[in-house]
Design an enzyme around this catalytic site. Structure first.
Site, mmCIF file in Angstrom:
data_model
loop_
_atom_site.group_PDB
_atom_site.id
_atom_site.type_symbol
_atom_site.label_atom_id
_atom_site.label_comp_id
_atom_site.label_asym_id
_atom_site.label_seq_id
_atom_site.Cartn_x
_atom_site.Cartn_y
_atom_site.Cartn_z
ATOM 1 C CG ASN A 14 -40.093 13.761 -31.856
ATOM 2 O OD1 ASN A 14 -39.090 14.039 -31.389
ATOM 3 N ND2 ASN A 14 -40.918 14.977 -32.012
ATOM 4 N NE ARG A 65 -59.416 10.102 -21.930
ATOM 5 C CZ ARG A 65 -59.075 11.233 -22.670
ATOM 6 N NH1 ARG A 65 -58.254 10.878 -23.927
ATOM 7 N NH2 ARG A 65 -59.622 12.282 -22.824
ATOM 8 C CG ASN A 107 -45.778 12.433 -24.268
ATOM 9 O OD1 ASN A 107 -45.720 12.449 -25.269
ATOM 10 N ND2 ASN A 107 -45.890 13.364 -23.420
ATOM 11 C CG HIS A 109 -44.325 18.460 -22.887
ATOM 12 N ND1 HIS A 109 -45.673 18.684 -23.626
ATOM 13 C CD2 HIS A 109 -44.291 19.516 -22.341
ATOM 14 C CE1 HIS A 109 -46.225 19.721 -23.415
ATOM 15 N NE2 HIS A 109 -45.512 20.240 -22.592
ATOM 16 C CG ASP A 141 -47.690 9.943 -13.931
ATOM 17 O OD1 ASP A 141 -48.370 10.646 -14.880
ATOM 18 O OD2 ASP A 141 -47.094 10.402 -13.190
ATOM 19 C CG ASP A 145 -47.680 16.889 -21.131
ATOM 20 O OD1 ASP A 145 -47.598 16.037 -21.706
ATOM 21 O OD2 ASP A 145 -48.150 18.037 -21.582
HETATM 22 C C1 GAR Z 1 -43.528 17.401 -30.890
HETATM 23 O O1 GAR Z 1 -43.010 18.698 -30.852
HETATM 24 C C2 GAR Z 1 -43.784 16.889 -29.554
HETATM 25 O O2 GAR Z 1 -43.114 17.294 -28.485
HETATM 26 C C3 GAR Z 1 -45.408 17.462 -29.344
HETATM 27 O O3 GAR Z 1 -45.959 17.433 -30.557
HETATM 28 C C4 GAR Z 1 -45.120 17.564 -31.588
HETATM 29 C C5 GAR Z 1 -45.150 16.482 -32.561
HETATM 30 O O4 GAR Z 1 -44.375 16.646 -33.611
HETATM 31 N N1 GAR Z 1 -46.011 16.747 -28.468
HETATM 32 C C6 GAR Z 1 -46.884 17.354 -27.447
HETATM 33 O O5 GAR Z 1 -47.010 18.376 -27.241
HETATM 34 C C7 GAR Z 1 -47.213 16.307 -26.377
HETATM 35 N N2 GAR Z 1 -47.840 17.044 -25.173
HETATM 36 P P1 GAR Z 1 -43.892 15.429 -34.581
HETATM 37 O O6 GAR Z 1 -45.089 14.729 -34.982
HETATM 38 O O7 GAR Z 1 -43.135 15.878 -35.729
HETATM 39 O O8 GAR Z 1 -43.101 14.387 -33.912
#
Ligand code: GAR
Length: 204
Positions: A14, A65, A107, A109, A141, A145
């Protein structure tokens, strides 16, 4: 010029799509000023280095955290980040972090939220037998998610799909959706009313 800060933990596809769109001028007046990973071995770091971007590793392992979040926020501020993009950043942000960037953390998801929050959303959707799947870009927030939705993309689940083909087709949509959402937010032409993003608002 708006400064984007990317947070990632893994592969970084991404992030790579966002970087390609920035380079091609499809996210106008924006630049990626820093790519931060909490995992030293994240593939996205390699990509960022190859693209000549500034990278930082801020390991989260064994840290509380908020202590970790303080380090990350300090780095984002140091690089004068306007918009924080979580791109496969597999770590929940503390409420304190979220408050430092109100409506300025996005973010992505891999599900049509509010369905299937959490880990392995595509597998959850496939196992549930949904006929339509997709992805969501939303403001972050204090809840996982959860924040107001900016862009969603839906795709049909095909009889021929398995978890892998479905995930791959969702990912294609993710790569389109994230840059669209960034453009909406950077345009300022929206208002968030409750959970609802209202487009066509005057530029702020
Ligand atoms: C993506 O599918 C993203 O939507 C997901 O992790 C992957 C990262 O891929 N994120 C989540 O699940 C967040 N809750 P990438 O490193 O190739 O972008």
């Amino acid at each position: 010029m708006k400064n984007l800060g990317i947070l990632l933990s893994g592969r970084g596809s991404n992030f790579e799509a966002i970087a390609a769109n920035v380079s091609a001028g499809r996210i106008p007046d924006a630049q990626i000023v820093v790519v931060i990973s909490n995992k030293p071995d994240a593939g996205g770091l390699e990509t960022a280095r190859r693209l000549g971007l500034t990278t930082l590793v801020i390991p989260s392992k064994g840290k509380e955290r908020e202590a970790h979040d303080h380090e990350v926020v300090a780095a984002l501020n140091k690089h004068k980040v306007d918009l924080v993009c979580l791109a496969g950043y597999m770590r929940l942000l503390s409420p304190w972090f979220v408050q430092q960037f109100p409506h300025r953390i996005l973010n992505i998801h891999p599900s049509l939220l509010p369905a299937f929050p959490g880990l392995e959303a595509q597998e959850q959707a496939y196992a549930y037998g949904v006929r339509v799947a997709g992805c969501t870009v939303h403001f972050v927030d204090e809840e996982l998610d959860h924040g107001a939705i900016i862009v969603q993309k839906a795709i049909p689940v095909l009889d021929s799909d398995d978890e892998h083909t479905l995930s791959a087709r969702i990912l294609e949509q993710e790569h389109i959706a994230y840059s669209e959402a960034i453009n909406i937010v950077l345009s300022g032409k929206y208002e968030v009313v409750g959970r609802k993003l209202m487009m066509n608002a005057r530029a702020r």
